[in-house]
Design a protein around this motif. Structure first.
Motif, PDB file in Angstrom:
ATOM      1  N   PHE A 107      15.818  10.132  45.052  1.00  0.00           N
ATOM      2  CA  PHE A 107      16.727  10.957  44.568  1.00  0.00           C
ATOM      3  C   PHE A 107      16.126  12.154  43.759  1.00  0.00           C
ATOM      4  N   ARG A 108      15.626  10.988  42.300  1.00  0.00           N
ATOM      5  CA  ARG A 108      14.795  11.652  41.701  1.00  0.00           C
ATOM      6  C   ARG A 108      13.969  12.827  42.009  1.00  0.00           C
ATOM      7  N   SER A 109      12.761  11.948  43.331  1.00  0.00           N
ATOM      8  CA  SER A 109      11.875  12.773  43.361  1.00  0.00           C
ATOM      9  C   SER A 109      12.166  14.597  44.266  1.00  0.00           C
ATOM     10  N   LEU A 110      13.180  14.570  44.569  1.00  0.00           N
ATOM     11  CA  LEU A 110      13.258  15.523  45.715  1.00  0.00           C
ATOM     12  C   LEU A 110      13.958  16.899  44.640  1.00  0.00           C
ATOM     13  N   SER A 111      13.282  17.996  44.860  1.00  0.00           N
ATOM     14  CA  SER A 111      12.911  18.973  43.827  1.00  0.00           C
ATOM     15  C   SER A 111      13.700  19.966  43.982  1.00  0.00           C
ATOM     16  N   ASP A 112      15.339  19.921  43.744  1.00  0.00           N
ATOM     17  CA  ASP A 112      16.235  21.455  44.047  1.00  0.00           C
ATOM     18  C   ASP A 112      16.585  21.317  42.886  1.00  0.00           C
ATOM     19  N   LYS A 136       9.932  20.777  50.991  1.00  0.00           N
ATOM     20  CA  LYS A 136      10.247  21.289  49.099  1.00  0.00           C
ATOM     21  C   LYS A 136      10.158  20.472  48.801  1.00  0.00           C
ATOM     22  N   SER A 137       9.883  19.108  48.254  1.00  0.00           N
ATOM     23  CA  SER A 137       9.384  17.828  47.186  1.00  0.00           C
ATOM     24  C   SER A 137       8.566  17.405  47.812  1.00  0.00           C
ATOM     25  N   ALA A 138       7.784  17.489  48.940  1.00  0.00           N
ATOM     26  CA  ALA A 138       6.572  17.511  49.223  1.00  0.00           C
ATOM     27  C   ALA A 138       5.582  17.266  48.968  1.00  0.00           C
ATOM     28  N   ILE A 151       5.168  11.764  55.236  1.00  0.00           N
ATOM     29  CA  ILE A 151       6.288  12.646  55.789  1.00  0.00           C
ATOM     30  C   ILE A 151       5.799  13.911  56.681  1.00  0.00           C
ATOM     31  N   ILE A 152       5.545  14.021  58.286  1.00  0.00           N
ATOM     32  CA  ILE A 152       5.099  14.936  58.864  1.00  0.00           C
ATOM     33  C   ILE A 152       6.189  15.997  59.512  1.00  0.00           C
ATOM     34  N   VAL A 153       5.920  17.022  59.297  1.00  0.00           N
ATOM     35  CA  VAL A 153       7.585  17.995  58.759  1.00  0.00           C
ATOM     36  C   VAL A 153       6.457  18.680  60.937  1.00  0.00           C
ATOM     37  N   THR A 154       7.209  18.769  61.550  1.00  0.00           N
ATOM     38  CA  THR A 154       6.520  19.479  62.733  1.00  0.00           C
ATOM     39  C   THR A 154       7.511  20.476  63.175  1.00  0.00           C
ATOM     40  N   ARG A 155       7.643  21.149  64.013  1.00  0.00           N
ATOM     41  CA  ARG A 155       8.816  22.342  64.969  1.00  0.00           C
ATOM     42  C   ARG A 155       8.708  23.190  64.204  1.00  0.00           C
ATOM     43  N   GLY A 156       7.593  23.431  63.146  1.00  0.00           N
ATOM     44  CA  GLY A 156       8.215  25.174  61.760  1.00  0.00           C
ATOM     45  C   GLY A 156       9.501  24.764  61.454  1.00  0.00           C
TER      46      GLY A 156
END
Length: 159
Positions: A107-112, A136-138, A151-156
């Protein structure tokens, strides 16, 4: 050298693949996040529940309908879960696996930088996470450098 996901993450994955209803095991339905209208309610109904929460919610629905899930086949249980919108969605699944591996550090790694989002995440931690926040956090890496737990983000960015 073959790299593998941490055992705690693997166990979390298995908890969704082998949800137990009596002696019967059924795989949890997996949804695209767009199927869910609300991320503020019961986690099991919003695609963000732990496997045990989804099982418990299924048992509640089964009791209301006087259905004995433990007497059903894995396919019938999976259909029951699907019919009652019980399952896991993409960012919920990833969040639970990474949480199993890294604990609260995840949770601390999430950059919001939104104060309101951070407060909501303290109250309902998994419901406030979506693929955009994870992305955004990666940090961006080459596909050939990807390893377990990346994590591999696909589909735009939609999946």
């Amino acid at each position: 050298m073959i790299q593998r996901i941490h055992e705690s993450g693997w166990n979390e994955i298995q908890s969704y693949l082998r949800m137990k209803f009596g002696e019967v095991e059924a795989a949890c339905p997996y949804y695209l996040h767009s199927i869910y209208k609300s991320f503020t309610g019961v986690r099991a109904l919003s695609g963000k529940g732990f496997a045990n929460e989804i099982i418990e919610e299924a048992k509640i629905h089964a009791m209301k309908e006087r259905t004995k899930l433990e007497e059903k086949s894995p396919e019938e249980i999976r259909q029951f879960l699907f019919d009652h919108a019980l399952g896991i969605e993409c960012s919920g699944f990833i969040s639970h696996v990474l949480y199993a591996i890294h604990g609260k550090k995840f949770f601390r790694s999430l950059s919001d930088d939104s104060f309101g989002a951070r407060v909501l995440r303290m109250i309902r931690p998994f419901q406030q996470i979506n693929v955009h926040l994870l992305q955004k956090s990666a940090q961006k890496i080459s596909f050939v450098d990807a390893k377990p737990e990346d994590i591999i983000v696909t589909r735009g960015g939609m999946h």
